[in-house]
Enzyme design. Sequence first.
Site, PDB file in Angstrom:
ATOM      1  N   LYS A 221      77.053  81.191  41.498  1.00 15.09           N
ATOM      2  CA  LYS A 221      75.711  81.119  42.077  1.00 15.09           C
ATOM      3  C   LYS A 221      75.582  79.830  42.878  1.00 15.09           C
ATOM      4  CE  LYS A 221      71.730  79.600  40.511  1.00 15.09           C
ATOM      5  NZ  LYS A 221      71.130  79.048  41.767  1.00 15.09           N
TER       6      LYS A 221
ATOM      7  N   SER B 195      71.147  70.011  34.886  1.00 16.88           N
ATOM      8  CA  SER B 195      70.350  69.123  34.046  1.00 16.88           C
ATOM      9  C   SER B 195      70.523  69.475  32.572  1.00 16.88           C
ATOM     10  CB  SER B 195      68.873  69.241  34.418  1.00 16.88           C
ATOM     11  OG  SER B 195      68.360  70.520  34.040  1.00 16.88           O
TER      12      SER B 195
ATOM     13  N   GLU C 228      78.356  70.222  32.279  1.00 17.04           N
ATOM     14  CA  GLU C 228      78.401  68.845  32.791  1.00 17.04           C
ATOM     15  C   GLU C 228      76.979  68.538  33.214  1.00 17.04           C
ATOM     16  OE1 GLU C 228      78.020  66.019  35.062  1.00 17.04           O
ATOM     17  OE2 GLU C 228      79.460  66.825  36.506  1.00 17.04           O
TER      18      GLU C 228
ATOM     19  N   CYS D 127      74.459  62.739  38.602  1.00 17.06           N
ATOM     20  CA  CYS D 127      74.420  62.546  37.154  1.00 17.06           C
ATOM     21  C   CYS D 127      75.251  61.349  36.723  1.00 17.06           C
ATOM     22  CB  CYS D 127      74.898  63.805  36.437  1.00 17.06           C
ATOM     23  SG  CYS D 127      76.503  64.400  37.016  1.00 17.06           S
TER      24      CYS D 127
ATOM     25  N   GLU E  91      66.378  60.266  32.848  1.00 18.33           N
ATOM     26  CA  GLU E  91      67.120  60.450  34.095  1.00 18.33           C
ATOM     27  C   GLU E  91      66.150  60.760  35.226  1.00 18.33           C
ATOM     28  OE1 GLU E  91      71.131  62.638  35.658  1.00 18.33           O
ATOM     29  OE2 GLU E  91      69.711  63.879  34.546  1.00 18.33           O
TER      30      GLU E  91
END
Length: 499
Positions: free
Chosen positions: A190, A243, A265, A301, A402
């Site tokens: 995707k 996320s 991840e 990230c 974050e």
Amino acid sequence: MIETNKSLEDWEKLKRSMLDKDWNMLIGGQLVKAQNGETYETVNPANGEALAKVPFAQQNDVEHAVKAAKQAFETWKHVPPIERGRLIRKLADEFQKRADEFAVLDSVDSGNPVTAMRGDVFASASMMEYMSGLASEMKGDTFPSSQNWHLTRREPYGVIGRIIPYNHPIMFTATKIVGPLIAGNTVVLKAPDQCPLSSLLFGQLCQQILPPGTVNIVSGDGRTTGDAIVRHPDIKRIGLIGSVETGKNILKSSAEVGIKHISLELGGKNAMIVFPDVDLESAAKAAVKGMNFTWCQGQSCGSTSRLFVHEDIYDQFLPKLKHYVEQIKIGNPLDPETEMGCLVSRNQYDKVVSYIDAGHQQGARLLIGGKRAEGDTFDKGLFILPTVFEDVNEKMSIFNEEIFGPVLSVIKWNNVEDAVRQINSVPYGLTGSIWTHDIQTALRMAENIESGFLWINGSSSHYLGVPYQGYKNSSIGSEEGLDEILSYTQVKTVNIVME
């Protein structure tokens, strides 16, 4: 990387030619629309202009893609690994030849600087070539447990679902199909819904080089398209980059269908700690590099977004840090002189602004930035100046959460045990950076920091073949090395009874 001398006008002209086309998904070796005709519009975040209408894959489109991948798997799993690697290298070669096309699409679709996105293409091709060379490393073992023969072999899962984020669209599209393919699986990927164009163009390359159905690329959002992939009963192995919240949702949704193997991840609130024995200029440059201001506006990230500076050098360090942040040229992402572009979407822009507001409200002191970029270039775009807060403490949102944007928090420290405690206090553990010339201090910190990927006297860089993974909420599994390929295989034990 092959250099280019394109001007802004050249990139604008290429952009217009690239957008003047029909956009389709790749399913079963065919370039197709969504079956029911659903589309959505993708927008240039630098100026708000509509770029293209792309297919919006629904559940029936995902079903079509999985069926095609499942059928292709019956042939692909028997292709010798060395031959799979040869096809991947051919794909990488053709990919590099069209580097400018992919770079311009990622730049206008995501807001990242075009020169950085062009670098992503060549870095991706290198990773594809490296991983294709590991095809012969999918080895089993033998065990002298008895007079019989006991051995293991690695076999593919079948259809793999891959879901990737918006910060490096073409890099993740190109590299994250390779591990599954080399291992003998087929793929349904995707594209990121905010910036799908380069992924769809990559589908055209796959159509030309790989057997039909081996790679299928669909576009759509997470709630509809992504969820259909996660819940499909014929997809037993899923890989996500995204996320923490998305990772949690995928674990929950997949478990409602069956037992699936998931690699994640996810996010990070990564620390860089500076000891007083370092060269301040080098460390300040590394702090700016580690934030990825000039790669993806801090939307990474792995960004080292918490900077711990020892009190003995704090007052000398901050002016140097501010100086290097001031040198960053923010501008039109298609301008080859631009080092920092804009945020990917209004939602992300609003999120970053809310954290900047929280920094002010909770008592942090703004060193630089903290507002929208001003000028005609920025009037219609989602541009935020690179931002640094000082006097940040662990009670603040910008310390703990974050942000995924260009906001760096500076923390003063004087006790190493307390600094380690603060570094490890967040639920993330992806990357970390340690700056000292004392080898014992460096190794002790590397042992004590709860992160899966560390630099000593470095930041930001990834290295070919070096595994990348996180601790705590940041990761399940490892990527970018042999372990990634092996994770797309399942082990079968065979006992040959001789007695």
